[in-house]
Scaffold this active site. Structure first.
Site, PDB file in Angstrom:
ATOM      1  N   GLN A 104       0.841  -1.193   0.000  1.00  0.00           N
ATOM      2  CA  GLN A 104       0.000   0.000   0.000  1.00  0.00           C
ATOM      3  C   GLN A 104       0.881   1.251   0.000  1.00  0.00           C
ATOM      4  OE1 GLN A 104      -3.453  -0.581   3.035  1.00  0.00           O
ATOM      5  NE2 GLN A 104      -1.909  -2.092   3.574  1.00  0.00           N
ATOM      6  N   ASN A 105       2.183   1.044   0.235  1.00  0.00           N
ATOM      7  CA  ASN A 105       3.116   2.165   0.366  1.00  0.00           C
ATOM      8  C   ASN A 105       3.461   2.745  -1.002  1.00  0.00           C
ATOM      9  OD1 ASN A 105       3.006   1.400   3.019  1.00  0.00           O
ATOM     10  ND2 ASN A 105       4.990   0.357   3.008  1.00  0.00           N
ATOM     11  N   ASP A 107       6.201   4.649  -1.200  1.00  0.00           N
ATOM     12  CA  ASP A 107       7.657   4.838  -1.179  1.00  0.00           C
ATOM     13  C   ASP A 107       8.310   3.751  -2.033  1.00  0.00           C
ATOM     14  OD1 ASP A 107       7.425   3.351   2.017  1.00  0.00           O
ATOM     15  OD2 ASP A 107       8.511   2.414   0.352  1.00  0.00           O
ATOM     16  N   HIS A 122      -1.359   1.234  -4.468  1.00  0.00           N
ATOM     17  CA  HIS A 122      -1.794   2.626  -4.287  1.00  0.00           C
ATOM     18  C   HIS A 122      -0.877   3.608  -5.005  1.00  0.00           C
ATOM     19  CE1 HIS A 122      -4.178   1.438  -0.428  1.00  0.00           C
ATOM     20  NE2 HIS A 122      -4.803   1.112  -1.529  1.00  0.00           N
ATOM     21  N   ASN A 216       2.793  -7.269  13.109  1.00  0.00           N
ATOM     22  CA  ASN A 216       2.514  -5.843  13.280  1.00  0.00           C
ATOM     23  C   ASN A 216       2.969  -5.395  14.662  1.00  0.00           C
ATOM     24  OD1 ASN A 216       1.291  -3.812  11.566  1.00  0.00           O
ATOM     25  ND2 ASN A 216      -0.270  -3.565  13.143  1.00  0.00           N
TER      26      ASN A 216
HETATM   27  C1  BV8 Z   1     -11.763   2.183  -3.611  1.00  0.00           C
HETATM   28  C2  BV8 Z   1      -2.063   6.529  -1.472  1.00  0.00           C
HETATM   29  C3  BV8 Z   1     -13.383   1.416  -5.252  1.00  0.00           C
HETATM   30  C4  BV8 Z   1      -2.015   8.007  -1.327  1.00  0.00           C
HETATM   31  C5  BV8 Z   1      -3.851   5.616  -0.061  1.00  0.00           C
HETATM   32  C6  BV8 Z   1     -15.412  -0.438   2.441  1.00  0.00           C
HETATM   33  C7  BV8 Z   1     -15.712  -0.024   3.713  1.00  0.00           C
HETATM   34  C8  BV8 Z   1     -15.416   1.322   4.094  1.00  0.00           C
HETATM   35  C9  BV8 Z   1     -14.804   2.233   3.216  1.00  0.00           C
HETATM   36  C10 BV8 Z   1     -14.519   1.798   1.967  1.00  0.00           C
HETATM   37  C11 BV8 Z   1     -14.828   0.477   1.572  1.00  0.00           C
HETATM   38  N1  BV8 Z   1     -14.416   0.341   0.297  1.00  0.00           N
HETATM   39  C12 BV8 Z   1     -13.869   1.520  -0.132  1.00  0.00           C
HETATM   40  C13 BV8 Z   1     -13.925   2.417   0.873  1.00  0.00           C
HETATM   41  C14 BV8 Z   1     -13.428   3.792   0.803  1.00  0.00           C
HETATM   42  C15 BV8 Z   1     -11.922   3.916   1.046  1.00  0.00           C
HETATM   43  C16 BV8 Z   1     -11.568   3.473   2.429  1.00  0.00           C
HETATM   44  O1  BV8 Z   1     -11.124   2.367   2.664  1.00  0.00           O
HETATM   45  N2  BV8 Z   1     -11.758   4.417   3.360  1.00  0.00           N
HETATM   46  C17 BV8 Z   1     -11.352   4.141   4.763  1.00  0.00           C
HETATM   47  C18 BV8 Z   1     -10.602   5.356   5.284  1.00  0.00           C
HETATM   48  C19 BV8 Z   1     -12.542   3.819   5.590  1.00  0.00           C
HETATM   49  N3  BV8 Z   1     -11.146   3.164   0.074  1.00  0.00           N
HETATM   50  C20 BV8 Z   1     -10.910   3.752  -1.134  1.00  0.00           C
HETATM   51  O2  BV8 Z   1     -11.315   4.845  -1.459  1.00  0.00           O
HETATM   52  C21 BV8 Z   1     -10.052   2.937  -2.101  1.00  0.00           C
HETATM   53  N4  BV8 Z   1     -10.633   2.903  -3.397  1.00  0.00           N
HETATM   54  O3  BV8 Z   1     -12.328   1.608  -2.723  1.00  0.00           O
HETATM   55  O4  BV8 Z   1     -12.167   2.159  -4.945  1.00  0.00           O
HETATM   56  C22 BV8 Z   1     -13.078  -0.082  -5.197  1.00  0.00           C
HETATM   57  C23 BV8 Z   1     -13.712  -0.935  -4.299  1.00  0.00           C
HETATM   58  C24 BV8 Z   1     -13.461  -2.314  -4.344  1.00  0.00           C
HETATM   59  C25 BV8 Z   1     -12.524  -2.870  -5.193  1.00  0.00           C
HETATM   60  C26 BV8 Z   1     -11.891  -1.975  -6.055  1.00  0.00           C
HETATM   61  C27 BV8 Z   1     -12.163  -0.562  -6.040  1.00  0.00           C
HETATM   62  C28 BV8 Z   1      -8.669   3.617  -2.317  1.00  0.00           C
HETATM   63  C29 BV8 Z   1      -7.910   3.703  -1.054  1.00  0.00           C
HETATM   64  C30 BV8 Z   1      -6.459   4.149  -1.345  1.00  0.00           C
HETATM   65  C31 BV8 Z   1      -6.197   5.548  -0.870  1.00  0.00           C
HETATM   66  N5  BV8 Z   1      -4.768   5.874  -0.993  1.00  0.00           N
HETATM   67  N6  BV8 Z   1      -2.524   5.884  -0.251  1.00  0.00           N
HETATM   68  C32 BV8 Z   1      -1.080   8.455  -0.226  1.00  0.00           C
HETATM   69  O5  BV8 Z   1      -0.322   7.633   0.325  1.00  0.00           O
HETATM   70  O6  BV8 Z   1      -1.100   9.682   0.026  1.00  0.00           O
HETATM   71  S1  BV8 Z   1      -4.366   4.864   1.407  1.00  0.00           S
HETATM   72  C33 BV8 Z   1      -3.041   5.045   2.518  1.00  0.00           C
HETATM   73  O7  BV8 Z   1      -3.625   4.928   3.781  1.00  0.00           O
HETATM   74  C34 BV8 Z   1      -2.005   3.951   2.471  1.00  0.00           C
HETATM   75  O8  BV8 Z   1      -1.690   3.570   1.177  1.00  0.00           O
HETATM   76  C35 BV8 Z   1      -2.666   2.829   3.257  1.00  0.00           C
HETATM   77  O9  BV8 Z   1      -3.534   2.097   2.446  1.00  0.00           O
HETATM   78  C36 BV8 Z   1      -3.487   3.599   4.258  1.00  0.00           C
HETATM   79  C37 BV8 Z   1      -2.730   3.692   5.546  1.00  0.00           C
HETATM   80  O10 BV8 Z   1      -2.838   2.481   6.166  1.00  0.00           O
HETATM   81  P1  BV8 Z   1      -1.518   1.721   6.718  1.00  0.00           P
HETATM   82  O11 BV8 Z   1      -0.512   1.612   5.650  1.00  0.00           O
HETATM   83  O12 BV8 Z   1      -2.034   0.515   7.380  1.00  0.00           O
HETATM   84  O13 BV8 Z   1      -0.918   2.774   7.778  1.00  0.00           O
HETATM   85  P2  BV8 Z   1      -1.481   3.134   9.233  1.00  0.00           P
HETATM   86  O14 BV8 Z   1      -0.732   4.328   9.679  1.00  0.00           O
HETATM   87  O15 BV8 Z   1      -2.967   3.166   9.247  1.00  0.00           O
HETATM   88  O16 BV8 Z   1      -1.052   1.876  10.148  1.00  0.00           O
HETATM   89  C38 BV8 Z   1       0.308   1.580  10.336  1.00  0.00           C
HETATM   90  C39 BV8 Z   1       0.351   0.260  11.099  1.00  0.00           C
HETATM   91  O17 BV8 Z   1       1.723  -0.112  11.252  1.00  0.00           O
HETATM   92  C40 BV8 Z   1      -0.280   0.334  12.488  1.00  0.00           C
HETATM   93  O18 BV8 Z   1      -1.083  -0.823  12.701  1.00  0.00           O
HETATM   94  C41 BV8 Z   1       0.937   0.318  13.429  1.00  0.00           C
HETATM   95  O19 BV8 Z   1       0.680  -0.391  14.619  1.00  0.00           O
HETATM   96  C42 BV8 Z   1       1.956  -0.454  12.602  1.00  0.00           C
HETATM   97  N7  BV8 Z   1       3.349  -0.104  12.901  1.00  0.00           N
HETATM   98  C43 BV8 Z   1       3.846   1.127  13.243  1.00  0.00           C
HETATM   99  N8  BV8 Z   1       5.199   1.039  13.397  1.00  0.00           N
HETATM  100  C44 BV8 Z   1       5.543  -0.265  13.150  1.00  0.00           C
HETATM  101  C45 BV8 Z   1       4.362  -0.986  12.810  1.00  0.00           C
HETATM  102  N9  BV8 Z   1       4.368  -2.309  12.509  1.00  0.00           N
HETATM  103  C46 BV8 Z   1       5.589  -2.947  12.551  1.00  0.00           C
HETATM  104  N10 BV8 Z   1       6.772  -2.307  12.856  1.00  0.00           N
HETATM  105  C47 BV8 Z   1       6.780  -0.981  13.168  1.00  0.00           C
HETATM  106  N11 BV8 Z   1       7.946  -0.384  13.482  1.00  0.00           N
END
Ligand code: BV8
Length: 254
Positions: A104-105, A107, A122, A216
């Site tokens: 999903q990154n 980078d 993404h 995680n």
């Molecule tokens: C879409 C690019 C139609 C840009 C990104 C169903 C239900 C509800 C909502 C939806 C749904 N279906 C669609 C939606 C809408 C939406 C969505 O999901 N909204 C959410 C907010 C509710 N999704 C969309 O709009 C997607 N498109 O659905 O199109 C479709 C449907 C079906 C099939 C095909 C098409 C598009 C979503 C993409 C958006 N773009 N990124 C940019 O980067 O600026 S999303 C972006 O945020 C990232 O790419 C990533 O996906 C997300 C962040 O999540 P994580 O990577 O998990 O990061 P986070 O900070 O949340 O968590 C970090 C984790 O790491 C934590 O758990 C932490 O504990 C852990 N951690 C921290 N440090 C460490 C660690 N683990 C190990 N070691 C460490 N040291």
């Protein structure tokens, strides 16, 4: 509960295909911010103002500033692939079956670590595309609405090659095909809040009967959906887990 050695033996003997999903957590120890942590990106920016097609129409300068800032951060010499990125590249090279890495990154750390069979579902921060002529090209520097497209010469159409909320992620057919055929699904460093990525564990479980593993820092929103889980920093968990998968020293594939 970690994956049992006998299960690993079976997966290895079967040359079971592996699908890996990574999120921002795998790049945290390389110095890149996650999204939802206290000092995360969404603590400083509002998703609806910087990561939607509507935001880009309403305020392209803010959106360009947001991505220029992150793109510049990627060029920081301190930002390098870490032991978790490197371990996944090793797994791809040495596992007897196919290994597909879906991140999903945006980078470039997985690629810099040597991963080849890699999907940026993404998008990629170091690429841009033109809404006028559909050019898709590498772009290491800053971008502005005035920047003329290097292909069609028009301004105002260049945008980061990233998937914004409400847009279709990339290579979804290839991803669903691999999920439907894998023996092992591994999720690393993701909070499980963004779809369709957050639904992959269920697809692997239900359609392929795959073993599912979460690595995680803490339980994700989908933690209960996984068969096996281990919690801690990626740079500790991932190399150790890869070593257990490869421990009979099967070595590089022919
Ligand atoms: C879409 C690019 C139609 C840009 C990104 C169903 C239900 C509800 C909502 C939806 C749904 N279906 C669609 C939606 C809408 C939406 C969505 O999901 N909204 C959410 C907010 C509710 N999704 C969309 O709009 C997607 N498109 O659905 O199109 C479709 C449907 C079906 C099939 C095909 C098409 C598009 C979503 C993409 C958006 N773009 N990124 C940019 O980067 O600026 S999303 C972006 O945020 C990232 O790419 C990533 O996906 C997300 C962040 O999540 P994580 O990577 O998990 O990061 P986070 O900070 O949340 O968590 C970090 C984790 O790491 C934590 O758990 C932490 O504990 C852990 N951690 C921290 N440090 C460490 C660690 N683990 C190990 N070691 C460490 N040291």
């Amino acid at each position: 509960m970690p994956l049992r050695p006998d299960l690993i033996e079976i997966l290895r003997d079967e040359k079971a295909p592996i699908v890996i999903l990574t999120g921002a957590g795998i790049s945290k120890e390389s110095g890149l911010h996650t999204f939802r942590d206290a000092d995360g990106i969404w603590a400083k920016y509002d998703i609806s103002e910087v990561a939607t097609p509507e935001a880009f129409i309403a305020n392209p300068d803010l959106v360009h500033h947001f991505y220029n800032d992150r793109r510049a951060g990627l060029h920081d010499p301190n930002v390098q692939p870490n032991a978790a990125h490197v371990a996944l590249a090793r797994l791809e090279a040495e596992w007897p079956g196919d290994v597909l890495l879906v991140t999903q990154n945006i980078d470039d750390l997985h690629g810099r670590a040597g991963s080849k069979n890699l999907i940026h579902m993404h998008g990629e921060l170091l690429k841009i595309r033109c809404n006028h002529c559909d050019l898709l090209t590498e772009w290491p520097g800053d971008l502005a609405k005035e920047t003329p497209c290097p292909a069609c010469g028009k301004a105002g159409g260049l945008r980061p090659h990233v998937v914004w909320f409400g847009e279709m992620p990339l290579e979804m057919e290839r991803i669903y095909a691999a999920l439907g055929d894998c023996g092992l699904f591994i999720s690393i460093g993701t909070s499980g809040n963004v779809y369709p990525a957050a639904g992959f564990v269920q697809v692997a479980h239900e359609e392929a009967g795959a073993e599912t593993v979460e690595l995680n820092l803490e339980p994700s929103s989908g933690a209960t959906l996984f068969d096996h889980s281990t919690y801690g920093p990626a740079t500790e968990l991932v190399p150790a887990f890869v070593a257990t998968l490869l421990e009979d020293g099967s070595g590089p594939r022919d």
